[in-house]
Scaffold this active site. Structure first.
Site, PDB file in Angstrom:
ATOM      1  N   LEU A  32      88.345 -25.193 -21.927  1.00  0.00           N
ATOM      2  CA  LEU A  32      89.061 -26.379 -21.628  1.00  0.00           C
ATOM      3  C   LEU A  32      89.324 -26.952 -20.493  1.00  0.00           C
ATOM      4  O   LEU A  32      89.017 -27.992 -19.883  1.00  0.00           O
ATOM      5  CB  LEU A  32      90.097 -26.574 -22.649  1.00  0.00           C
ATOM      6  CG  LEU A  32      90.693 -28.080 -23.166  1.00  0.00           C
ATOM      7  CD1 LEU A  32      89.485 -28.660 -23.741  1.00  0.00           C
ATOM      8  CD2 LEU A  32      91.783 -28.028 -23.830  1.00  0.00           C
ATOM      9  N   CYS A  33      89.693 -25.617 -19.747  1.00  0.00           N
ATOM     10  CA  CYS A  33      89.998 -25.971 -18.129  1.00  0.00           C
ATOM     11  C   CYS A  33      88.752 -26.384 -17.411  1.00  0.00           C
ATOM     12  O   CYS A  33      88.944 -26.997 -16.397  1.00  0.00           O
ATOM     13  CB  CYS A  33      90.871 -24.701 -17.780  1.00  0.00           C
ATOM     14  SG  CYS A  33      89.736 -23.275 -17.611  1.00  0.00           S
ATOM     15  N   THR A  34      87.708 -25.870 -17.663  1.00  0.00           N
ATOM     16  CA  THR A  34      86.499 -26.181 -16.831  1.00  0.00           C
ATOM     17  C   THR A  34      86.106 -27.806 -17.149  1.00  0.00           C
ATOM     18  O   THR A  34      86.014 -28.495 -16.312  1.00  0.00           O
ATOM     19  CB  THR A  34      85.263 -25.525 -17.510  1.00  0.00           C
ATOM     20  OG1 THR A  34      85.631 -24.099 -17.223  1.00  0.00           O
ATOM     21  CG2 THR A  34      83.925 -25.867 -16.632  1.00  0.00           C
TER      22      THR A  34
ATOM     23  N   HIS B 230      89.206 -29.659 -15.328  1.00  0.00           N
ATOM     24  CA  HIS B 230      89.569 -29.490 -13.957  1.00  0.00           C
ATOM     25  C   HIS B 230      88.318 -29.210 -13.096  1.00  0.00           C
ATOM     26  O   HIS B 230      88.291 -29.512 -12.053  1.00  0.00           O
ATOM     27  CB  HIS B 230      90.557 -28.360 -13.776  1.00  0.00           C
ATOM     28  CG  HIS B 230      91.745 -28.733 -14.523  1.00  0.00           C
ATOM     29  ND1 HIS B 230      92.560 -29.855 -14.254  1.00  0.00           N
ATOM     30  CD2 HIS B 230      92.390 -28.068 -15.645  1.00  0.00           C
ATOM     31  CE1 HIS B 230      93.475 -29.773 -15.134  1.00  0.00           C
ATOM     32  NE2 HIS B 230      93.430 -28.683 -16.055  1.00  0.00           N
TER      33      HIS B 230
END
Ligand SMILES: [Zn+2]
Lengths: 516, 437
Positions: free
Chosen positions: B207-209, B212
């Site tokens: 999810l962070c990839t 962001h």
């Protein structure tokens, strides 16, 4: 992309699942292809079915037979009502109905007779597929098509055995779509722009967020420079040295105040990638580009192929990942331009300016490490006992584990049997036993002609006579699938066709490819 | 037989009425075998898609007459490049029904019974009717479910397996130019769960990839699908993405393009957008033909004993040349489906219930989808967490954050786990103290 008109949108959706495999250009090649099928047997119609569904341009069935009860029993494209009618016509009608984009045509004529009266009929096709044709007719047909440079695929299903032989003089493939490829990263021989980019980043002064989002390619590059400084400019040579480099990388990871390693995924990736990333780098339009490529490697490339221009995904912030990607892409573009200049010069010298587009050259450069050439041997070479490659066969003839090659020999013996008795061994229930000894004699003679003194177990002879040339639908359907796929490879010039003989053994679900 | 004609079964009969040196040791050549295939043998084909269409044709032309086919899907335009029993006029109709009509019309005497349904709609009494089950599925969950069903139907007498309770399962799968065929004798040979690690778990981007640090065009599309859609609600509140709605796809495509441009990422196309949103697996007629044919050959061998069946797995790939590889997949000693060894969980008291749930989902050995856990305290059933029923999920959600100690779970306690991948719940013994790797 969305099409401009309705039919186009439909085709995009209809063919979506295969366009993802061979692209719009592969599909375009299929849609202009003309395929000829000789004999609408179960195997033949299954092959065509698997070509009509993905949308070949057109097909033509050549078959002089009338439908028999047993044909309607094992063939999905012949029906009970069609018994006694032209097999070519009935099969064509039922096949054409599969896909309205495809044109179907037929000729109710014996293929061998047609070959005698009008051999050039067969030269008009992109590829000819022959099923259940006797050895004599196949020889004649293959000689003709070989001289005309038209590919021929011979298919046969015999009991639980499937057989295919591809006859194509030369087939070049740019897009071979290999399953496993090493990345082309040039870490062992970095080009100037890569050095410059990596040097512009400084791990020592980075805050922890930047440190943990620096692409592993850059990290590995930096530690490799450090390693080379300590090792006379050499990269790690073996497993042991690569492990030492891993240790160096581990030491470079950030630690928190308690001295525990921070969770730096990019460093983990760098460590994991050491083994694969350090692998050393290595018509016709195809041959002109190949020549230009060779000249490039010997000159500007300094021994290396053009840079491929892609990098794998890796933990990184978007900005630096894209920058790094640009470094490779730009270099790939520059290399391709140099190859292109050489191509243009070559084209000028042979008066063929404009023969090859920039797009083709780029595709060629991107695939430079994977381009392939398939050259099949002719049937004349295989049928001549002096030039058949027996060394391909011999190791398999007394191997009980991998015995599929034995069935090639048996099928050749069956052809001799047919030539002599004009029937297949075991065709009639009451002749199975007598045919066993006759087939054995044919086999012995064949082995003698080849100058082989080895013995093939009687079990194989009995098995072949048991099957009595039966064409089982599921074996036909299997060969129908693989044959269609090989034809698609030939037509689209993508993926790599087999070379040149394929034997499928449905008893064991095994297969073998021999170059005979 | 009234529908037969002279010569109809000539090809098949050579293998049923003659014996050979490579025949199954139990094989007895006899005209009775064809009669068994025609009048007695019942086969269930699961899935009427790329493999299913081929399987029905193959089995019918090999002499099988009583075929049932089950599929919950309707026909889509993108099926027509390989599912050869369907035409443009059939789009929107149930696959099972159209396939059955086509086969019954084309092949006289064939009796295909369609079931426009989910496999989960039927119970043991339905599946018990069949001699052999063939799967042509694109869903691993469905494959695991039917595998669990067939294993649950096995009968044992004094710990001896009652052979008559074994229903052989032949399973095919394809993806692009690759495929496999396998033969499973439930309780005897390796089952789907024994070899679960052969199916790689689905790759999801972190999810962070997506949020962001996008780098690939796929990251941009996933951003729009997962984060932007619920936020912007472009087609109204509560409207879920419909991958077949061109308006939905167009919106996702355009927004993905915007995001890609923002990050200088190239390569977002309409086709890629569609592929990511619908998780499309490439498919082509030829591979389906090959794998279905291999499966149907195995069904023929099992039903007639004319040869020994495949033991037990064949891999196929024709990207470069034509490659097949047959091998014997091994039974897993502590398989959660087909072994009698109780499954154990090793956790510590301070672990939370969510840790167990995550483990069941992420562990390669279990790969569950939405596990629910119950247990028994003093002979009474106690629900710890169930995700699939909304009201119970809300009531039990709190438990996820609680430690095993807070939930009063003790060493040796039995936990019952239910999941869409299996028709029967599984019993795990909780081993508190040492945490596993
Ligand atoms: Zn198992």
């Amino acid at each position: 992309m969305e099409g401009k008109d309705n039919t186009n949108v439909d085709k995009n959706n209809k063919y979506d699942r295969q366009l993802r495999l061979w692209g719009d250009h592969g599909q375009a090649a299929l849609e202009i292809a003309r395929v000829c099928l000789i004999n609408a047997t179960a195997t033949g119609t299954e092959i065509l079915k698997n070509l009509i569904l993905p949308g070949i341009g057109s097909f033509t069935v050549v078959d002089g037979h009338k439908v028999l009860g047993e044909d309607a029993g094992n063939n999905f494209f012949l029906t009970k009502d069609s018994i006694g009618k032209s097999r070519a016509k009935v099969a064509t009608d039922l096949l054409a109905e599969l896909n309205e984009d495809v044109n179907g045509d037929f000729l109710e004529e014996d293929a061998e007779k047609l070959l005698d009266s009008n051999p050039d009929f067969f030269s008009q096709f992109s590829i000819v597929v022959a099923t259940n044709l006797c050895e004599r007719a196949i020889s004649k047909l293959s000689n003709h098509l070989w001289s005309k440079n038209v590919p021929l695929l011979v298919c046969r299903c015999y009991g639980f055995i499937g057989y295919m032989r591809l006859l194509i003089k030369e087939h070049t493939v740019v897009e071979s779509h290999p399953d496993n490829t090493h990345e082309d990263l040039r870490l062992d021989r970095p080009f100037p722009a890569l050095v410059q980019y990596c040097d512009s980043l400084h791990l020592e002064t980075m805050n922890s967020k930047d440190h943990s989002h620096t692409p592993w390619l850059v990290i590995l590059f930096k530690y490799l420079q450090e390693w080379k400084k300590q090792h006379n400019g050499e990269v790690p040579k073996d497993y042991k040295e690569r492990n030492l480099l891993k240790e160096m990388l581990k030491k470079g990871m950030h630690r928190n105040e308690e001295g525990i390693l921070e969770n730096e995924e990019n460093f983990e990736e760098a460590i994991r990638s050491i083994n694969t990333a350090l692998v050393p780098s290595k018509s016709s339009a195809f041959w002109i580009m190949a020549r230009a490529l060779k000249d490039f490697v010997e000159n500007e490339g300094e021994g290396s192929l053009p840079v491929r221009g892609t990098i794998p995904d890796m933990t990184a912030d978007s900005e630096r990942y894209i920058q790094l990607q640009q470094v490779y892409r730009k270099k790939a573009g520059e290399d391709a331009t140099k190859v292109s200049q050489r191509v243009q010069k070559l084209l000028q010298s042979i008066g063929k300016v404009g023969l090859i587009s920039e797009h083709e050259i780029k595709t060629f450069c991107r695939n430079a490490a994977f381009v392939r050439v398939v050259r099949c041997r002719s049937l004349v070479e295989e049928y001549d006992s002096k030039s058949i490659k027996l060394q391909e066969l011999i190791p398999h003839l007394d191997d009980e584990e991998q015995d599929d090659a034995v069935f090639y020999v048996l099928l050749r013996a069956v052809d001799r049997f047919y030539e002599e008795y004009n029937a297949y061994p075991g065709w009639y229930n009451d002749q199975v036993e007598t045919d066993v000894s006759k087939l054995k004699a044919c086999l012995t003679k064949l082995l003698q002609d080849w100058g082989l003194s080895l013995k093939i177990k009687d079990d194989y002879i009995h098995e072949i006579c048991r099957s009595g040339a039966a064409e089982l639908h599921t074996v036909s359907a299997f060969i129908g699938g693989v044959a269609a796929q090989e034809i698609i490879k030939v037509i689209t010039r993508q993926f790599v066709p087999f070379n040149n003989t394929y034997i499928y053994n449905a008893m064991k679900q095994t297969s073998i490819t021999l170059e005979l | 037989m009234e529908d037969d004609w002279s010569g109809r079964w000539n090809h098949v009969k050579k293998f049923l009425e003659r014996s050979g040196p490579f025949a199954h040791p139990d094989f007895e050549p006899s005209p009775e075998t064809l009669l068994f295939m025609r009048n007695v043998c019942k086969i269930l084909v699961i899935g009427a898609g790329g493999l299913g269409c081929e399987l029905l044709k193959d089995l019918a032309l090999m002499g099988f007459r009583n075929l049932d086919v089950i599929d919950l899907d309707t026909i889509d335009l993108s099926n027509l490049n390989r599912q050869f029993l369907f035409r443009v006029k059939d789009i929107g109709r149930p696959k099972a029904e159209v396939a059955a009509e086509f086969i019954n019309t084309r092949i006289p005497g064939c009796n295909v019974i369609p079931h426009y349904a989910k496999i989960q709609d039927y119970d043991e009494s339905f599946y018990r009717e069949f001699h052999i089950i063939v799967c042509g599925l694109d869903s691993i969950v469905a494959r695991r479910w039917i595998n669990g069903m067939l294993i649950g139907m096995l009968k044992y007498e004094n710990e001896e397996l009652d052979q008559s309770s074994v229903i052989p399962m032949v399973d095919g799968g394809t993806e692009g130019f690759k495929g496999n065929t396998r033969v499973i004798l439930p309780g005897i040979t390796a089952c789907i769960e024994c070899t679960l690690d052969l199916y790689p778990p689905q790759i999801n981007f972190p999810l962070c990839t997506i949020a962001h640090t996008p780098r690939l065009p796929e990251h941009c599309i996933e951003f729009v699908r997962v984060l932007l859609w619920p936020k912007e609600k472009p087609f109204g509140d509560g409207v879920a993405i419909d991958g077949d709605d061109p308006h939905h796809l167009k919106w996702i495509f355009e927004k993905s393009n915007e995001r890609a441009n923002q990050y200088n990422i190239t390569g977002v196309s309409y086709r890629l957008t569609q592929g990511v949103v619908k998780r499309i697996i490439p498919a082509v007629a030829s591979t389906n033909a090959v794998i279905a044919a291999a499966c149907a050959t195995e069904v023929f061998k099992i039903a007639t004993s004319c040869y020994l069946p495949l033991s037990n797995y064949m891999n196929f790939n024709d990207t470069e040349g034509i490659y097949t590889y047959a091998f014997e997949a091994e039974k897993k000693e502590n398989c959660m489906a087909c072994s009698s060894i109780p499954q154990t969980f090793a956790f510590s008291e301070t672990d939370k219930l969510k840790d167990i749930i995550d483990y069941l989902i992420e562990s390669p050995a279990y790969q569950m989808k939405s596990p629910g856990i119950t247990t028994s305290v003093n002979g009474k059933n106690k629900t710890l967490y169930i995700q699939t029923v909304k009201s119970i999920e809300e009531k039990t959600r709190e438990n996820l954050k609680k430690t095993l100690k807070e939930l009063e779970l003790v060493d040796g306690q039995e936990l019952y786990v239910a999941d869409p991948t299996t028709p029967n719940s599984l019993t795990f013994r909780l081993n508190l103290g040492s945490k596993m790797e």
